[in-house]
Structure formats: structure tokens, C-alpha cells
Design a protein around this motif. Structure first.
Motif, mmCIF file in Angstrom:
data_model
loop_
_atom_site.group_PDB
_atom_site.id
_atom_site.type_symbol
_atom_site.label_atom_id
_atom_site.label_comp_id
_atom_site.label_asym_id
_atom_site.label_seq_id
_atom_site.Cartn_x
_atom_site.Cartn_y
_atom_site.Cartn_z
ATOM 1 N N THR A 1 0.749 -1.182 -0.069
ATOM 2 C CA THR A 1 -0.080 0.068 -0.003
ATOM 3 C C THR A 1 0.983 1.211 0.224
ATOM 4 O O THR A 1 0.635 2.035 -0.891
ATOM 5 N N THR B 1 2.686 1.702 -3.231
ATOM 6 C CA THR B 1 1.647 2.218 -4.377
ATOM 7 C C THR B 1 1.432 3.767 -4.236
ATOM 8 O O THR B 1 1.417 4.585 -4.995
ATOM 9 N N LEU C 1 -6.688 5.465 -5.625
ATOM 10 C CA LEU C 1 -5.875 5.046 -4.390
ATOM 11 C C LEU C 1 -6.756 5.237 -3.353
ATOM 12 O O LEU C 1 -6.801 4.096 -2.477
ATOM 13 N N SER D 1 -9.218 1.579 -3.998
ATOM 14 C CA SER D 1 -8.517 0.494 -4.057
ATOM 15 C C SER D 1 -7.514 0.044 -2.698
ATOM 16 O O SER D 1 -7.134 -1.201 -2.577
ATOM 17 N N LEU D 2 -7.302 0.981 -2.004
ATOM 18 C CA LEU D 2 -6.488 0.914 -0.792
ATOM 19 C C LEU D 2 -6.701 1.191 0.407
ATOM 20 O O LEU D 2 -7.896 2.046 0.802
#
Length: 438
Positions: free
Chosen positions: A165, A168, A196, A199-200
Motif C-alpha cells: 500500500t 503504491t 488510491l 482500492s487501498l
């Protein structure tokens, strides 16, 4: 939804077996080194090519991994092998793995793709890890619960999802985002930032920072599309980050409201009145940065047109879309009355007629500057007239754009200086190319 596992294969079969058993993929892609000492034999070798070791001691020998695990149709040697001739060449490893990922995403776009980078050379693992980060794959690592042997993974392994995470987020904020901002690609920047959040799982302070960046990017995107009111609705909450830019936007809004009857500019603040012209020039600079020269020239042309429209209205109360003869010198009444439309019964002036009218006011500083530059201006305007966005088909080249800047943009900027009150507000600033510190 099918799950597909890409896994690098090295000297030991055990972590490969552990990962496949733990993740239970529907299909396995083995990434192997070829050659006589490569790991390919562990996947398609005859006999018992897989050696299970404890230190230097061979404690067991297995058939190849697909046979040992009974993979059946979960593995097809014709399509599910990525063979690397140079497993220590990062470029080659990355290229072959990305080709396989692209192939999977094309033929099976709904598949969930996993990547386990435990085995193989360090270069193979690095390449698979990089591909996973670039393509948003779920990344896994198989490790020993005790990890006493630093050479390879031994018994007691477990396959765990790698924590990517923060990697990214940092790659997006410090690498991808700056490249997009350099080119003023705000929709792409917004999409990256929203991805971001969607998805995280992020800590609250990081989520708040990303929301702030999205708000700023949305403001600049709307402003870049001349949607000034929407831009201000976003930017007014971020004045602590972009105060001078926000104040310029408010002056642009007031300037636009003074010339555009359909625009309501109560949020604006009064400046010298030509801020909307300056806004167009800055927008043209952004289009030129993107090598969109036809768009850039179109904006400069509109700025040239707006400049004279604002000057005539601000200084003499004349609206070029409906000229009031009573506001003209008496000796011009007959000449301009002949320009009245037989349909609308209005006197409407295009760009050249507007500047010619302004030049009739002998003491006007913009009119004087126009008389000095008129020939060069209209000669340069042929570049715009011959383009597809006007009356021709010729795309505008870099050199032609530079000529437009040298003649038309220079004229506009000097003209604004000649007519605006001395020291009235500073020069407008271009949009930021970095969100660092926000």
C-alpha cells in the motif's frame, strides 16, 4: 471470477508448492529460467527433477511441480510458461512478464491476478514485484515462519500478501502525479488519486491528504475548462494552499462578469478588468505545453478579440455586439450605421472592425499600439486562418506557434500593461506543476 497466479521459480520447489496450495489459483503461470541449470526442469522436466534439501543434504526428490501437485488443466505447458534466457537481465524479465500480464488481461479481463515473487533469481523477483505494482496485481511472498536459513525458504513456510500500500501511494504521489501535472493532465491525475482511495486501505491522515489533492486537481481541471464557478467551489476550501491563485481566479470571475452577461460573478473581486484575457493566455500556454498548438492559437485569438471588446466597453461604453452610435464620435456615425445588419438591425463588429474603431480614438494607448502593430498582427493571423480550427486544413507547427507568441501574445501583454492602472495587482501565475507541500 477466475484467479491466475504468476510465480517465479528458483532452486527450491517447496515455496512454490506452498504458494499454490495456499492460494488455490484456477491457473498457474510459471516464470522460469531456461538453460541447462535453469529452473524450467522443475516445471516440465522428466523423472524427479525437484530436490528438497536441508542444507546441502537432499532429503527428497519429487517429479515436476505440476505433476507433484496434480494440477491437471490448471497448467498448460504451451501457454503457461514464461521462459527467461537471461534471468539476471531486469529489462528482459520485466518485458516478458508484462507481455504475459497484458495477454491475460486481454483474453480474460475479469480474472483476478496474483503474483508470488519468492523463487527465482533476485532479478526475476524484482521484475515480478515491479510488474505487480505497475499493473495493480495482488502481490504475495512465501516465507518461513522461523526463517533461520537466509539462503532459501525452508520448511514451515506460509504464503502472505505483501504490504504494498505505502509503496503504491508513494509511487503515485511522487512519480506518476508529478508527470501528469507537468503536462496539466488533470482528469488523469484525478483518476489516479481516486484509485488510491477506492482500492487501498489507508490511514485517516493519508486519506485526508489525498482528498485534498483531489479537490485541488478538480479545481484546476474545471478552471482549465473555463468553468470558473465550479473551479471556485473547489478552490475556496483550499485557499491556505493556493491563496494567490485563488485571488486571481476571483479577479478573473469579476472580469468575465463585466463582459459576459450570462455569467454571474458575485464571488469575484474587482481587478483591472483584463484578467479574463490573461486567463486565456495562460490556458494557451498549457495547451502549448501539450503540443496542442491549434488549441493554443485559438485561445490567443480569442484573447486578442476579448482585449478590444473589454477596452471599448470599459473606456467608452461601446459593446461590439450592439454598437450604440451615440457613443461614437459624430463623424463616424454614418460610416458605422452602414454596418447595421438588415436582419438583427444591430451594428456588430468583428475583430478587425473593433480594432479599427478603437484606433479612431486618437488618445487611446491601446489604439495607438494597434496602429503600430496592425500589419504584423494581420499577417500573423493568417496562421490561424489557414488552420483546421478556422478556415483551412493546415495544422499549426511549433515554429508557427512561436511566431504567434512573438507577435500576438506579445502585443496582448503589452496592451494590457498600457491600459491597466499602474501597479494594479501583480502578474497572474500559472497553475502549479507540483502538489508538494499540499
Amino acid at each position: 471470477m477466475a484467479t491466475i497466479l504468476l510465480i517465479t521459480v528458483g532452486g527450491s520447489p517447496q515455496p512454490i508448492v506452498t504458494a499454490i496450495q495456499a492460494l488455490e489459483p484456477d491457473r498457474i503461470i510459471f516464470i522460469c529460467s531456461s538453460g541447462p541449470r535453469g529452473s524450467l526442469s522443475q516445471i516440465i522436466g522428466e523423472g524427479t527433477p525437484c530436490e528438497v534439501r536441508r542444507g546441502t543434504e537432499i532429503i527428497a526428490q519429487w517429479p515436476n511441480i505440476p505433476t507433484h501437485l496434480g494440477l491437471g488443466d490448471r497448467f498448460n505447458p504451451e501457454t503457461d510458461l514464461v521462459q527467461l534466457e537471461n534471468p539476471d537481465d531486469l529489462g528482459e524479465c520485466y518485458r516478458y512478464i508484462t507481455e504475459k500480464v497484458n495477454e491475460i488481461q486481454t483474453t480474460n479481463p475479469d480474472a483476478r491476478i496474483y503474483a508470488d515473487y519468492t523463487g527465482g533469481t533476485k532479478t526475476m523477483s524484482l521484475a515480478l514485484g515491479a510488474v505487480a505494482l505497475d499493473y495493480g496485481l495482488s502481490l504475495y511472498l512465501t516465507t518461513s515462519t522461523t526463517r533461520e536459513n537466509l539462503i532459501k525458504v525452508e520448511r514451515g513456510e506460509s504464503t502472505e500478501r505483501a504490504a504494498t500500500t505505502l509503496v503504491t501511494v508513494e509511487r503515485t504521489l511522487n512519480q506518476t502525479l508529478p508527470m501528469l501535472l507537468e503536462q496539466y493532465h488533470y482528469p488523469a491525475a484525478i483518476a489516479q488519486l481516486k484509485s488510491l482511495l477506492q482500492s487501498l486501505e489507508l490511514p485517516p491522515e493519508q486519506r485526508q491528504r489525498i482528498r485534498t489533492l483531489i479537490t485541488i486537481a478538480c479545481a484546476l481541471d474545471a478552471w482549465d475548462r473555463f468553468d470558473h464557478r465550479e473551479a471556485w467551489s473547489h478552490l475556496e476550501t483550499q485557499m491556505k494552499h493556493l491563496k494567490s491563485l485563488g485571488l486571481f481566479l476571483k479577479r478573473v470571475m469579476a472580469s468575465r462578469a463585466a463582459i459576459d452577461p450570462s455569467f454571474e460573478g458575485t464571488d469575484g473581486i474587482r481587478g483591472h478588468g483584463y484578467e479574463i484575457v490573461q486567463d486565456l493566455l495562460l490556458n494557451a500556454d498549457r495547451r502549448a505545453t501539450q503540443a496542442r498548438y491549434d488549441d493554443a492559437v485559438g485561445r490567443i485569438y480569442r484573447a486578442l478579440e476579448l482585449l478590444v471588446q473589454i477596452r471599448l466597453k470599459q473606456a467608452y461604453g461601446i459593446q461590439t455586439g450592439d454598437v450604440d452610435l451615440m457613443k461614437l464620435p459624430e463623424n463616424l456615425h454614418l460610416k458605422y450605421d452602414q454596418k447595421r445588419s438588415p436582419y438583427s438591425h444591430k451594428i456588430q463588429l468583428a475583430l478587425r472592425d473593433s480594432y479599427e474603431l478603437l484606433s479612431q480614438f486618437s488618445d487611446d494607448p491601446l489604439g495607438r499600439l494597434y496602429r503600430e502593430r496592425a500589419e504584423a498582427i494581420y499577417d500573423t493571423l493568417q496562421i490561424r486562418n489557414n488552420s483546421l480550427f478556422a478556415h483551412g486544413f493546415q495544422p499549426i507547427s511549433t515554429s508557427e506557434y512561436r511566431r504567434v507568441v512573438d507577435i500576438l501574445k506579445t502585443f496582448i501583454k503589452e496592451a494590457i500593461v498600457s491600459v491597466k492602472p499602474t501597479q494594479k495587482n501583480g502578474d497572474p501565475e500559472q497553475f502549479p506543476k507540483s502538489f508538494a507541500g499540499f
